[in-house]
Motif scaffolding. Sequence first.
Motif, PDB file in Angstrom:
ATOM      1  N   CYS A  66       0.809  -1.217   0.000  1.00  0.00           N
ATOM      2  CA  CYS A  66       0.000   0.000   0.000  1.00  0.00           C
ATOM      3  C   CYS A  66       0.844   1.271   0.000  1.00  0.00           C
ATOM      4  CB  CYS A  66      -0.972   0.005   1.179  1.00  0.00           C
ATOM      5  SG  CYS A  66      -0.188   0.374   2.755  1.00  0.00           S
ATOM      6  N   GLY A  67       2.164   1.122   0.153  1.00  0.00           N
ATOM      7  CA  GLY A  67       3.038   2.291   0.101  1.00  0.00           C
ATOM      8  C   GLY A  67       3.205   3.008   1.428  1.00  0.00           C
ATOM      9  N   PHE A  68       2.639   2.458   2.504  1.00  0.00           N
ATOM     10  CA  PHE A  68       2.795   3.079   3.820  1.00  0.00           C
ATOM     11  C   PHE A  68       4.273   3.174   4.178  1.00  0.00           C
ATOM     12  CE2 PHE A  68       3.372   2.785   8.402  1.00  0.00           C
ATOM     13  CZ  PHE A  68       2.563   3.812   8.858  1.00  0.00           C
ATOM     14  N   VAL A  69       4.699   4.360   4.650  1.00  0.00           N
ATOM     15  CA  VAL A  69       6.097   4.564   5.029  1.00  0.00           C
ATOM     16  C   VAL A  69       6.209   4.673   6.549  1.00  0.00           C
ATOM     17  CG1 VAL A  69       8.096   6.091   4.803  1.00  0.00           C
ATOM     18  CG2 VAL A  69       6.599   5.701   2.839  1.00  0.00           C
ATOM     19  N   PHE A  70       7.141   3.920   7.116  1.00  0.00           N
ATOM     20  CA  PHE A  70       7.331   3.885   8.569  1.00  0.00           C
ATOM     21  C   PHE A  70       8.212   5.056   9.014  1.00  0.00           C
ATOM     22  CE2 PHE A  70       5.496  -0.270   9.572  1.00  0.00           C
ATOM     23  CZ  PHE A  70       5.364  -0.797   8.300  1.00  0.00           C
ATOM     24  N   ARG A  71       7.689   6.270   8.858  1.00  0.00           N
ATOM     25  CA  ARG A  71       8.489   7.468   9.117  1.00  0.00           C
ATOM     26  C   ARG A  71       8.853   7.672  10.577  1.00  0.00           C
ATOM     27  NH1 ARG A  71       8.996  10.005   4.525  1.00  0.00           N
ATOM     28  NH2 ARG A  71       7.300   9.932   3.027  1.00  0.00           N
ATOM     29  N   ASP A  72       7.968   7.290  11.474  1.00  0.00           N
ATOM     30  CA  ASP A  72       8.205   7.567  12.882  1.00  0.00           C
ATOM     31  C   ASP A  72       9.028   6.488  13.563  1.00  0.00           C
ATOM     32  OD1 ASP A  72       6.721   9.835  12.596  1.00  0.00           O
ATOM     33  OD2 ASP A  72       4.844   8.859  13.161  1.00  0.00           O
ATOM     34  N   ARG A  73       9.428   5.520  12.786  1.00  0.00           N
ATOM     35  CA  ARG A  73      10.137   4.403  13.383  1.00  0.00           C
ATOM     36  C   ARG A  73      11.572   4.776  13.738  1.00  0.00           C
ATOM     37  NH1 ARG A  73       8.699  -0.891  13.732  1.00  0.00           N
ATOM     38  NH2 ARG A  73      10.453  -2.295  14.082  1.00  0.00           N
ATOM     39  N   THR A  74      11.955   4.548  14.992  1.00  0.00           N
ATOM     40  CA  THR A  74      13.311   4.909  15.396  1.00  0.00           C
ATOM     41  C   THR A  74      14.175   3.687  15.635  1.00  0.00           C
ATOM     42  OG1 THR A  74      12.471   5.114  17.637  1.00  0.00           O
ATOM     43  CG2 THR A  74      12.709   7.149  16.406  1.00  0.00           C
ATOM     44  N   ARG A  75      13.550   2.514  15.755  1.00  0.00           N
ATOM     45  CA  ARG A  75      14.353   1.302  15.967  1.00  0.00           C
ATOM     46  C   ARG A  75      14.995   0.872  14.658  1.00  0.00           C
ATOM     47  NH1 ARG A  75      10.112  -2.536  17.789  1.00  0.00           N
ATOM     48  NH2 ARG A  75      11.712  -4.120  17.472  1.00  0.00           N
ATOM     49  N   PHE A  76      16.167   0.263  14.788  1.00  0.00           N
ATOM     50  CA  PHE A  76      16.898  -0.139  13.590  1.00  0.00           C
ATOM     51  C   PHE A  76      16.608  -1.571  13.189  1.00  0.00           C
ATOM     52  CE2 PHE A  76      19.179   3.457  15.247  1.00  0.00           C
ATOM     53  CZ  PHE A  76      19.334   4.212  14.097  1.00  0.00           C
ATOM     54  N   THR A  77      15.342  -1.908  13.224  1.00  0.00           N
ATOM     55  CA  THR A  77      14.958  -3.239  12.779  1.00  0.00           C
ATOM     56  C   THR A  77      13.816  -3.088  11.781  1.00  0.00           C
ATOM     57  OG1 THR A  77      13.460  -3.364  14.660  1.00  0.00           O
ATOM     58  CG2 THR A  77      15.595  -4.405  14.924  1.00  0.00           C
ATOM     59  N   LYS A  78      13.617  -4.128  11.006  1.00  0.00           N
ATOM     60  CA  LYS A  78      12.559  -4.085  10.003  1.00  0.00           C
ATOM     61  C   LYS A  78      11.219  -4.384  10.652  1.00  0.00           C
ATOM     62  CE  LYS A  78      11.225  -6.782   6.091  1.00  0.00           C
ATOM     63  NZ  LYS A  78      11.555  -7.958   5.294  1.00  0.00           N
ATOM     64  N   PRO A  79      10.193  -3.534  10.419  1.00  0.00           N
ATOM     65  CA  PRO A  79       8.870  -3.840  10.967  1.00  0.00           C
ATOM     66  C   PRO A  79       8.343  -5.126  10.341  1.00  0.00           C
ATOM     67  CG  PRO A  79       8.881  -1.717   9.796  1.00  0.00           C
ATOM     68  CD  PRO A  79      10.205  -2.351   9.562  1.00  0.00           C
ATOM     69  N   SER A  80       7.515  -5.880  11.081  1.00  0.00           N
ATOM     70  CA  SER A  80       7.070  -7.163  10.542  1.00  0.00           C
ATOM     71  C   SER A  80       5.773  -7.056   9.762  1.00  0.00           C
ATOM     72  CB  SER A  80       6.917  -8.174  11.677  1.00  0.00           C
ATOM     73  OG  SER A  80       6.019  -7.676  12.630  1.00  0.00           O
ATOM     74  N   ARG A  81       4.969  -6.039  10.042  1.00  0.00           N
ATOM     75  CA  ARG A  81       3.649  -5.969   9.428  1.00  0.00           C
ATOM     76  C   ARG A  81       3.205  -4.518   9.227  1.00  0.00           C
ATOM     77  NH1 ARG A  81      -0.678  -9.936   9.542  1.00  0.00           N
ATOM     78  NH2 ARG A  81       0.672 -11.341  10.662  1.00  0.00           N
ATOM     79  N   CYS A  82       2.494  -4.288   8.138  1.00  0.00           N
ATOM     80  CA  CYS A  82       1.998  -2.950   7.844  1.00  0.00           C
ATOM     81  C   CYS A  82       0.800  -2.633   8.731  1.00  0.00           C
ATOM     82  CB  CYS A  82       1.585  -2.873   6.376  1.00  0.00           C
ATOM     83  SG  CYS A  82       0.829  -1.291   5.942  1.00  0.00           S
ATOM     84  N   PRO A  83       0.809  -1.481   9.449  1.00  0.00           N
ATOM     85  CA  PRO A  83      -0.316  -1.137  10.321  1.00  0.00           C
ATOM     86  C   PRO A  83      -1.569  -0.757   9.528  1.00  0.00           C
ATOM     87  CG  PRO A  83       1.255   0.673  10.263  1.00  0.00           C
ATOM     88  CD  PRO A  83       1.863  -0.455   9.465  1.00  0.00           C
ATOM     89  N   THR A  84      -1.424  -0.435   8.254  1.00  0.00           N
ATOM     90  CA  THR A  84      -2.561  -0.005   7.446  1.00  0.00           C
ATOM     91  C   THR A  84      -3.263  -1.171   6.765  1.00  0.00           C
ATOM     92  OG1 THR A  84      -1.419   2.079   7.039  1.00  0.00           O
ATOM     93  CG2 THR A  84      -3.274   1.590   5.601  1.00  0.00           C
TER      94      THR A  84
END
Length: 102
Positions: A66-84
Motif C-alpha cells: 500500500c506504500g505506507f512509510v514507517f516514518r516515525d520508526r526509530t528502531r533499527f529493525t525491520k517492521p514485521s507488518r503494515c499497520p494499514t
Amino acid sequence: MPPPERTVRQRIIELLIGTRLSSYQLAQMVGIAERLIEGHLPHVVKTLARDRTQRFVLEPAACSDCGFVFRDRTRFTKPSRCPTCRSEGITAPRYGIEPVRK
Ligand SMILES: [Zn+2]
C-alpha cells in the motif's frame, strides 16, 4: 577472535559513505550477524551526530503493497507488518552517510 567494537563501527561508517544499504547488506559486507549490525547503528548515529562534515541518513521501511512509510520508526529493525493493510511485504530500512553541504 572478533574485531574490537570500534573497528566494526568504523567499518560500518566507511561502508555507508555515499550509498544506501540495509542492515542485511551491511551484515554480509562486514561479516557479522544482522542483529549485531542493528546494535551498532545507534552508536554510528551518535558518532555522526558529532561530525559536522557528514550526516547519517535513514531511508525508512515501507509497505510494498500500500506504500505506507514507517516514518516515525526509530528502531533499527525491520517492521514485521503494515499497520494499514496488514501486509508483511515490508521493504527493509536503508542507511547511508552523506556529506553536509554548506
Ligand atoms: Zn500496507
